[in-house]
Design a protein around this motif. Structure first.
Motif, PDB file in Angstrom:
ATOM      1  N   LEU A   1       3.169   2.149   3.094  1.00 17.00           N
ATOM      2  CA  LEU A   1       2.491   2.240   4.386  1.00 17.00           C
ATOM      3  C   LEU A   1       2.280   0.865   4.995  1.00 17.00           C
ATOM      4  O   LEU A   1       2.221   0.691   6.201  1.00 17.00           O
ATOM      5  CB  LEU A   1       1.135   2.908   4.151  1.00 17.00           C
ATOM      6  CG  LEU A   1       0.554   3.686   5.292  1.00 17.00           C
ATOM      7  CD1 LEU A   1       1.427   4.894   5.564  1.00 17.00           C
ATOM      8  CD2 LEU A   1      -0.863   4.132   4.936  1.00 17.00           C
ATOM      9  N   LYS A   2       2.113  -0.132   4.102  1.00 14.30           N
ATOM     10  CA  LYS A   2       1.824  -1.483   4.594  1.00 14.30           C
ATOM     11  C   LYS A   2       2.216  -2.467   3.513  1.00 14.30           C
ATOM     12  O   LYS A   2       2.118  -2.164   2.327  1.00 14.30           O
ATOM     13  CB  LYS A   2       0.307  -1.544   4.865  1.00 14.30           C
ATOM     14  CG  LYS A   2      -0.212  -2.889   5.321  1.00 14.30           C
ATOM     15  CD  LYS A   2      -1.735  -2.826   5.539  1.00 14.30           C
ATOM     16  CE  LYS A   2      -2.335  -4.215   5.681  1.00 14.30           C
ATOM     17  NZ  LYS A   2      -1.918  -4.928   6.891  1.00 14.30           N
ATOM     18  N   GLU A   3       2.657  -3.647   3.934  1.00 16.21           N
ATOM     19  CA  GLU A   3       2.912  -4.715   2.966  1.00 16.21           C
ATOM     20  C   GLU A   3       2.565  -6.046   3.596  1.00 16.21           C
ATOM     21  O   GLU A   3       2.585  -6.181   4.822  1.00 16.21           O
ATOM     22  CB  GLU A   3       4.378  -4.709   2.528  1.00 16.21           C
ATOM     23  CG  GLU A   3       5.352  -4.982   3.636  1.00 16.21           C
ATOM     24  CD  GLU A   3       6.783  -5.118   3.103  1.00 16.21           C
ATOM     25  OE1 GLU A   3       7.560  -4.165   3.285  1.00 16.21           O
ATOM     26  OE2 GLU A   3       7.093  -6.172   2.537  1.00 16.21           O
ATOM     27  N   GLY A   4       2.229  -7.012   2.777  1.00 16.94           N
ATOM     28  CA  GLY A   4       1.922  -8.335   3.328  1.00 16.94           C
ATOM     29  C   GLY A   4       1.064  -9.143   2.386  1.00 16.94           C
ATOM     30  O   GLY A   4       0.753  -8.707   1.275  1.00 16.94           O
ATOM     31  N   PRO A   5       0.657 -10.353   2.858  1.00 19.71           N
ATOM     32  CA  PRO A   5      -0.213 -11.192   2.037  1.00 19.71           C
ATOM     33  C   PRO A   5      -1.557 -10.497   1.807  1.00 19.71           C
ATOM     34  O   PRO A   5      -2.014  -9.735   2.671  1.00 19.71           O
ATOM     35  CB  PRO A   5      -0.413 -12.451   2.891  1.00 19.71           C
ATOM     36  CG  PRO A   5       0.589 -12.384   3.987  1.00 19.71           C
ATOM     37  CD  PRO A   5       0.987 -10.964   4.154  1.00 19.71           C
ATOM     38  N   THR A   6      -2.171 -10.763   0.671  1.00 20.98           N
ATOM     39  CA  THR A   6      -3.404 -10.040   0.345  1.00 20.98           C
ATOM     40  C   THR A   6      -4.546 -10.349   1.320  1.00 20.98           C
ATOM     41  O   THR A   6      -5.385  -9.483   1.570  1.00 20.98           O
ATOM     42  CB  THR A   6      -3.840 -10.324  -1.110  1.00 20.98           C
ATOM     43  OG1 THR A   6      -3.746 -11.716  -1.364  1.00 20.98           O
ATOM     44  CG2 THR A   6      -2.991  -9.573  -2.095  1.00 20.98           C
ATOM     45  N   GLU A   7      -4.567 -11.570   1.914  1.00 21.48           N
ATOM     46  CA  GLU A   7      -5.644 -11.865   2.889  1.00 21.48           C
ATOM     47  C   GLU A   7      -5.584 -10.862   4.039  1.00 21.48           C
ATOM     48  O   GLU A   7      -6.615 -10.420   4.544  1.00 21.48           O
ATOM     49  CB  GLU A   7      -5.544 -13.259   3.544  1.00 21.48           C
ATOM     50  CG  GLU A   7      -5.420 -14.444   2.648  1.00 21.48           C
ATOM     51  CD  GLU A   7      -3.954 -14.714   2.352  1.00 21.48           C
ATOM     52  OE1 GLU A   7      -3.543 -14.292   1.248  1.00 21.48           O
ATOM     53  OE2 GLU A   7      -3.249 -15.300   3.180  1.00 21.48           O
ATOM     54  N   GLU A   8      -4.337 -10.553   4.461  1.00 23.03           N
ATOM     55  CA  GLU A   8      -4.192  -9.605   5.572  1.00 23.03           C
ATOM     56  C   GLU A   8      -4.772  -8.243   5.217  1.00 23.03           C
ATOM     57  O   GLU A   8      -5.410  -7.592   6.046  1.00 23.03           O
ATOM     58  CB  GLU A   8      -2.703  -9.411   5.871  1.00 23.03           C
ATOM     59  CG  GLU A   8      -2.226 -10.148   7.073  1.00 23.03           C
ATOM     60  CD  GLU A   8      -0.716  -9.988   7.236  1.00 23.03           C
ATOM     61  OE1 GLU A   8      -0.181  -8.870   7.036  1.00 23.03           O
ATOM     62  OE2 GLU A   8      -0.076 -11.007   7.542  1.00 23.03           O
ATOM     63  N   PHE A   9      -4.549  -7.830   3.973  1.00 25.18           N
ATOM     64  CA  PHE A   9      -5.082  -6.540   3.527  1.00 25.18           C
ATOM     65  C   PHE A   9      -6.608  -6.568   3.548  1.00 25.18           C
ATOM     66  O   PHE A   9      -7.257  -5.634   4.007  1.00 25.18           O
ATOM     67  CB  PHE A   9      -4.614  -6.239   2.097  1.00 25.18           C
ATOM     68  CG  PHE A   9      -3.291  -5.537   2.023  1.00 25.18           C
ATOM     69  CD1 PHE A   9      -2.127  -6.201   2.367  1.00 25.18           C
ATOM     70  CD2 PHE A   9      -3.209  -4.229   1.594  1.00 25.18           C
ATOM     71  CE1 PHE A   9      -0.894  -5.560   2.287  1.00 25.18           C
ATOM     72  CE2 PHE A   9      -1.992  -3.573   1.508  1.00 25.18           C
ATOM     73  CZ  PHE A   9      -0.828  -4.242   1.851  1.00 25.18           C
TER      74      PHE A   9
ATOM     75  N   LEU B   1       0.858  -1.174   0.000  1.00 21.56           N
ATOM     76  CA  LEU B   1       0.000   0.000   0.000  1.00 21.56           C
ATOM     77  C   LEU B   1       0.900   1.232   0.000  1.00 21.56           C
ATOM     78  O   LEU B   1       1.734   1.405   0.896  1.00 21.56           O
ATOM     79  CB  LEU B   1      -0.888  -0.010   1.260  1.00 21.56           C
ATOM     80  CG  LEU B   1      -1.684   1.255   1.528  1.00 21.56           C
ATOM     81  CD1 LEU B   1      -2.655   1.563   0.388  1.00 21.56           C
ATOM     82  CD2 LEU B   1      -2.460   1.118   2.842  1.00 21.56           C
ATOM     83  N   LEU B   2       0.730   2.051  -1.018  1.00 20.91           N
ATOM     84  CA  LEU B   2       1.531   3.282  -1.107  1.00 20.91           C
ATOM     85  C   LEU B   2       0.699   4.472  -0.677  1.00 20.91           C
ATOM     86  O   LEU B   2      -0.495   4.557  -0.989  1.00 20.91           O
ATOM     87  CB  LEU B   2       1.953   3.542  -2.560  1.00 20.91           C
ATOM     88  CG  LEU B   2       3.147   2.824  -3.169  1.00 20.91           C
ATOM     89  CD1 LEU B   2       3.470   3.455  -4.519  1.00 20.91           C
ATOM     90  CD2 LEU B   2       4.358   2.917  -2.256  1.00 20.91           C
ATOM     91  N   GLU B   3       1.349   5.397   0.029  1.00 18.76           N
ATOM     92  CA  GLU B   3       0.683   6.663   0.350  1.00 18.76           C
ATOM     93  C   GLU B   3       1.721   7.774   0.293  1.00 18.76           C
ATOM     94  O   GLU B   3       2.774   7.667   0.942  1.00 18.76           O
ATOM     95  CB  GLU B   3       0.052   6.584   1.736  1.00 18.76           C
ATOM     96  CG  GLU B   3      -1.027   7.636   1.937  1.00 18.76           C
ATOM     97  CD  GLU B   3      -1.701   7.482   3.288  1.00 18.76           C
ATOM     98  OE1 GLU B   3      -2.637   6.691   3.388  1.00 18.76           O
ATOM     99  OE2 GLU B   3      -1.258   8.160   4.237  1.00 18.76           O
TER     100      GLU B   3
END
Ligand code: ATP
Length: 235
Positions: free
Chosen positions: A214-222, A207-209
């Motif tokens: 701002l955040k990175e990880g597996p898509t389920e977490e998102f 996730l870019l801001e």
């Protein structure tokens, strides 16, 4: 496969990327999401070496990506870019556009097989093989842009908003084709306004801001993150 550290990109006095880190492993599908102006397109342009990179390291399969000019990023490293707005040759036919995708390749027999493969994945393009690209519908042009990228670079395909302007049905078709291209060994980096779809499609996300990760990880977490749901998935 691709490792990027402390990447800074600016446009005159606008600092579009302010030190981002990310990586992509071979065979993965990774997505970058974020609001308008967050720096998503700029990140893809930096990979293709068509951005003003002011700082940072980028390695692709152990090679220093920043030392490659844009045309060699495609022809020597096999990184293809489907830009926003497609950039096809409108006055050339579908078939001619696909052949142009192979401009840097010398394996002519394999190119022919790859073009046949594109026609198998998108039968619509075969039907319209001799039609001028500029007269096709938006969805058909998007298929052609993806097909051409498949011909020109098979290692890593980077896509900027492939769903833009497509009906839900065509969108499904383009994403199914991308899934198949990935199953055949091409790694995919996807930028999408439609975050819900991108998160369903990819395995990992960033996730870019305002030019920062701002955040990175597996898509389920998102998808399970209340903040992401509220701001990017419409609640
Ligand atoms: P969108 O979802 O709206 O396409 P994005 O996340 O892809 O946005 P970028 O296009 O990468 O965002 O833009 C990042 C920042 O850089 C923005 O503030 C934008 O205004 C600026 N920018 C992008 N291209 C240029 C340019 N050619 N000249 C000046 N500033 C630019």
């Amino acid at each position: 496969m691709l490792k990027v550290e402390n990447l800074h990109v600016s446009y005159d006095n606008i600092r579009a990327l302010q030190g981002i880190d990310f990586h992509i492993e071979q065979g993965e599908i990774v997505t970058i999401i974020g609001a308008n102006g967050a720096g998503k397109t700029t990140t893809l342009r930096a990979i293709s070496q068509v951005a003003n990179i002011t700082q940072g390291t980028m390695t692709f399969k152990g090679k220093d990506l920043r030392s490659y000019p844009p045309e060699k990023v495609v022809s020597e490293l096999g990184i293809s870019h489907v830009p926003e707005g497609r950039r096809l040759f409108g006055n050339l036919t579908v078939h001619e556009n696909l052949k142009l995708g192979a401009f840097a390749r010398k394996d002519t027999d394999q190119v022919k097989r790859d073009i046949d493969r594109v026609f198998e994945i998108f039968p619509r393009l075969l039907e319209r093989k001799d039609q001028k690209a500029g007269t096709m519908s938006g969805g058909e042009q998007q298929m052609l842009a993806v097909g051409r990228a498949f011909i020109c670079g098979r290692e890593l395909m980077i896509l900027d908003e492939p769903s833009m302007g497509l009906s839900p049905l065509l969108m499904k078709r383009v994403f199914a084709a991308l899934r198949e291209i990935n199953n055949q060994g091409t790694t995919i980096l996807l930028v999408e306004q439609n975050a819900r779809m991108a998160l369903k499609f990819a395995q990992r996300a960033y996730l870019l801001e305002h030019g920062h990760v701002l955040k990175e990880g597996p898509t389920e977490e998102f998808m399970n993150d209340p903040e992401v749901q509220k701001s990017y998935l419409g609640g």
